[in-house]
Each structure stands twice: as C-alpha cells, then as structure tokens.
Design a protein around this motif. Sequence first.
Motif: not given
Length: 186
Positions: A133-141
């Motif tokens: 999963i892309r880091l942008e989605l991980r960062l938001a979490t």
Amino acid sequence: METSRLAEATAALETTLATLEDAGVDPLYRLGGTGAALLQGVDLPVGDIDLLMSRREEVDAVAAALSSFPCLYAPAWLPESQQYFARFEVKGVDVEISTVERETSSDCMECIGRGPWEHFVLVPCGRFRVPAIRLELRLATELLRDRPDRYEPLLAHMARHGYDPDLLDRATIAHALPPASRLLPR
C-alpha cells in the motif's frame, strides 16, 4: 535504516509467500502497515507484517497454508474492528492476515474500500514482488492515530523521495484531517 528489522521482516514475508506458493495458495492481497513502509525504505519500528486479503476465504486459505507455523490467533470474525483476522508467527515475526469489512466511498483509506487495491506499489522481497500500500495512505493513518514516532519518519522519507500530493491530501481529508501536503515540499 536498521538492517536487522528489514532483514527480519523480509525473511518472515518471503517465508510466508514461499509457503503459500508451495501450497498453491495465490490470494489477492496487499502488504500494509509499518511492514509496507519498511519495505519501501522508511526507517521505522515494525512490530508485525500485515497482509490485507480481499475475502474471508483467502484468510482461511492462507491460515491453512501456514498451519505448520505457530498459530497465535485462529481465523475469527472481530466485530469491534469489522475484520476477519488471523495471526501466525513466522521466523519470529507476527504475520497478521485479515479482511477489513467496512464500507467507504473514499478511494484513499489504507485498509478499507478500494484504496488499498488501487493505490499500491510493487516492492522487492527476496524473489517476490509484493504489492505494498502506498505511503500516502499509510501516512494519513499515522496522522489520524497521532503517532509521531511513525509519521515523522514517513514525512522525512517522502520529503526525500517524493510523493503524490493529490493522493496524500485526499487521504488525509478522507480521515477528516487537514491536507497533509502542507507538511512536505512539493
């Protein structure tokens, strides 16, 4: 990056994938969580490997294939988190396999809706290429969870290596947070 964490996570994931391959199990999955970030080069603490499956049947098939490893949590429905979940220990690392069965109209959530299935990158893991999963989605979490020990390394990595500002902003807005691209250079 701490080489031992990366080596341990890679060894556990590669062993898991080889075991699935040997058993003829080929699930639709995504690598998520801190393991996905670590394999994409982010230096942060990793407690486990999170494999998101598309269906409960795939969780059961993976659990059956991993039956020679210690089962820490047999496949079961967890109503409080709306997920079908199992956990095994592979080479000293917890490998968690789950579905997340909540609905959303957003395409930018890390584990629910269509986000993890649309926004991923293929990363090397031994002889495998793993959909992470892309880091942008991980960062938001991690911003939502307010865990600076996790989001600060993600921000630093993305500032050095680039990111998709539109995806990042949509992901943070989906969590009712301010657009996160303001935290990074464009």
